[in-house]
Structures are given as C-alpha cells and as structure tokens.
Design an enzyme around this catalytic site. Structure first.
Site, PDB file in Angstrom:
ATOM      1  N   TYR A 106     -14.005  36.664  29.669  1.00 21.73           N
ATOM      2  CA  TYR A 106     -15.054  37.681  29.570  1.00 21.73           C
ATOM      3  C   TYR A 106     -15.269  38.229  30.962  1.00 21.73           C
ATOM      4  O   TYR A 106     -16.040  37.697  31.748  1.00 21.73           O
ATOM      5  CB  TYR A 106     -16.330  37.068  28.991  1.00 21.73           C
ATOM      6  CG  TYR A 106     -17.505  38.014  28.931  1.00 21.73           C
ATOM      7  CD1 TYR A 106     -17.357  39.312  28.479  1.00 21.73           C
ATOM      8  CD2 TYR A 106     -18.768  37.587  29.321  1.00 21.73           C
ATOM      9  CE1 TYR A 106     -18.447  40.172  28.431  1.00 21.73           C
ATOM     10  CE2 TYR A 106     -19.857  38.439  29.267  1.00 21.73           C
ATOM     11  CZ  TYR A 106     -19.694  39.736  28.825  1.00 21.73           C
ATOM     12  OH  TYR A 106     -20.767  40.581  28.787  1.00 21.73           O
ATOM     13  N   ASP A 147     -12.479  40.114  26.437  1.00 20.82           N
ATOM     14  CA  ASP A 147     -13.169  41.347  26.800  1.00 20.82           C
ATOM     15  C   ASP A 147     -12.925  41.573  28.286  1.00 20.82           C
ATOM     16  O   ASP A 147     -13.541  40.923  29.119  1.00 20.82           O
ATOM     17  CB  ASP A 147     -14.662  41.202  26.489  1.00 20.82           C
ATOM     18  CG  ASP A 147     -15.457  42.437  26.864  1.00 20.82           C
ATOM     19  OD1 ASP A 147     -14.868  43.378  27.425  1.00 20.82           O
ATOM     20  OD2 ASP A 147     -16.669  42.457  26.609  1.00 20.82           O
ATOM     21  N   HIS A 248     -18.799  45.113  19.477  1.00 20.63           N
ATOM     22  CA  HIS A 248     -17.346  45.044  19.531  1.00 20.63           C
ATOM     23  C   HIS A 248     -16.787  44.755  18.134  1.00 20.63           C
ATOM     24  O   HIS A 248     -17.485  44.176  17.291  1.00 20.63           O
ATOM     25  CB  HIS A 248     -16.874  43.909  20.435  1.00 20.63           C
ATOM     26  CG  HIS A 248     -17.224  44.076  21.882  1.00 20.63           C
ATOM     27  ND1 HIS A 248     -16.286  44.316  22.855  1.00 20.63           N
ATOM     28  CD2 HIS A 248     -18.418  44.026  22.523  1.00 20.63           C
ATOM     29  CE1 HIS A 248     -16.872  44.400  24.033  1.00 20.63           C
ATOM     30  NE2 HIS A 248     -18.175  44.224  23.869  1.00 20.63           N
TER      31      HIS A 248
END
EC number: 3.1.11.2
Length: 263
Positions: A106, A147, A248
């Site tokens: 992330y 991500d 998302h």
DNA sequence: ATGACTCTTCAAAAGAGA
C-alpha cells in the site's frame, strides 16, 4: 491460480462486501490494503469461515495490509519494507505461497504535493524499488500486488490535465513507477490490454463511478520467472457499484499452472 | 476552483483518503 488485490477501505466496515466478493470470485490468493483496523480487530474468524487463511499487519485508523490464501500454506517472509526502522506505517507484507513470492503493498498517497507527505511517498518508493531489485536478483516467481497510488500514464486517468500536480500523477511519481517496471517487471494488465482504458478506482464524489471518472492505481507486477504464466487479468468492476463498497474495485490475474516449454 | 463522499477514533469534530 487466481491472485487478486483489493483496497477494501476498512476491512470491518466493508466486511459484507468483501465476503460476498470472495464467495463469488473465489480467488486462490488475495492481497488486501487499507484494513483501517488494529492488529487485534482483523476479522480473522469471518475470513476463516469464508475459506481463507490469513496473515496481516494491522494499524489503528489507517493503512494495514493482509494476504489471504485458500490453502493453509502461507509462509510469511516479512511484514515491513526494509530500509527504514523508523517507518511506523503498516504498508507491506510478504509471503511465499505455492512457490510464488507474493508482496502486498500500500504505497503512500503523498498529497498534498509538494510537502512532507510527498517526500515520504517518494522515499517509500525508493525503498520499494531497492527491495524489488533484490527480489528480481533472486530469480524466483514474484508477484507484487497492491495499491501503488500511481497512474502510470495518461491512459490511466479520466482527465489527465486535472491531475498534473497531484501526488498520484506528478512527473516524479510516474518516473518512479517507470524505473521500477524497467527493472524487468511486467505490468500484467497493461501487458494484456496495452491500449484499453482500465480503471480500478472511482472516488465517492460527484457520481464518479456512474460517469466512469476513474483512475488505474492498483497494479500487478510480475517477475520474469512468472510473467510467461499470465493467462488473463481484469477488474471486478461491478463490485464498485455494490452497496457500501470501497472506492477501489478488486483487480486479479489468472496464472497457468505450467509454462509451455517450446525448446 | 471548490467541494462533492466515507472511513476512522478515548466519540465530537477532524484527519486522511485520491
């Protein structure tokens, strides 16, 4: 073998959506980001009942990453990104599953830019590139999923001109992603769909999903030892339209079990 | 150019997200 990545934006708040998606698509391995839950509040029981073993690195309020596997064969390798002992954010976890090294990341958002948050993003990116280069040197099957908070090119933004000064699209960020990929990684979705508009995120404002005003910021990078096994990839776009959805959508790759050896 | 929305937390306003 299907591997998916999903920024859930709160693993407890989104639990019904997560469980419904797991049941419908049944990936073998799942990388989750933005748990937004401390270590002891991870919904381990519900995940187990859904058929998944899990390792996770939680944090109160923000961040948090997890790796899920349908088989109880998760060999955890690390749960921090090397290179900075002072970094307190839970943004990386890595495990070997079925001979595949899976890194779940992330990457920091970095806004507002410029500023300390953008500096943190770029330094995290540099540490990640150093670690990625190390993983490539191991010459094993590696999947880096998560991500990345980067739109790699103009094709990955609904209105590029509006994002030029944003931390997700600034030249430094795109350059960092490009030099990472150029180490020898395959961007799985772009490899299969070089010219298509593909989004993985639509914000909650102004009916962004309904207008398809999206971004492609969740990515799969494959090492040369596994890239030839890439069979299919996609975005579970409809999940973004579900009630109480994350901003998302899940992204996935399908890998063949064996590589055809033409020699 | 703003603000639109949704999550989190010593639990009301505020920070973070992208």
């Amino acid at each position: 073998m299907r591997i998916a990545t999903y920024n859930v934006n709160g693993v407890n708040g989104r639990l019904p959506v997560l469980l419904r998606w797991l049941e419908q698509t049944a990936p073998d391995i799942v990388c989750l980001q933005e748990l937004k839950a401390p270590q002891e509040k991870f919904p381990e029981k519900a995940i187990l009942e859904a058929g998944y073993h899990a390792i996770w690195n939680g944090q109160k309020s923000w961040n948090g990453v997890a790796i899920l596997s349908r088989l109880d064969n998760i060999q955890e390798v690390r749960r921090t990104l090397p290179g900075d002992e002072e970094d307190t954010h839970s943004r990386y976890i890595e495990a070997i599953i079925d001979g595949i090294l899976v890194g779940c990341l992330y990457l920091p958002n970095g806004n507002p830019a410029p500023g300390p948050k953008f500096d943190y993003k770029l330094s995290w990116f540099e540490r990640f590139k150093t670690h990625a280069a190390y993983l490539l040197s191991e010459e094993v099957p590696v999947v880096l999923a998560g991500d990345y908070n980067v739109m790699p090119t103009e094709l990955d933004v609904y209105k590029p001109e509006r994002w030029l000064d944003d931390a997700l699209f600034r030249p430094e960020t795109r350059e960092a992603y490009k030099t990472l990929v150029d180490q020898g990684w395959t961007d799985a979705l772009r490899k299969l769909y070089p010219d298509e508009v593909i989004y993985t995120f639509w914000d909650y404002f102004r009916n962004a999903y309904g207008r398809n005003a999206g971004l492609r910021i969740d990515h799969f990078l494959l090492s040369p030892q596994i890239a030839p096994r890439l069979k299919a990839a996609g975005v579970d776009r409809d999940v973004r339209g579900w009630e109480k959805s994350s901003d998302h959508a899940p992204v996935w790759v399908e890998l063949s079990a064996l590589v055809w050896n033409s020699s």
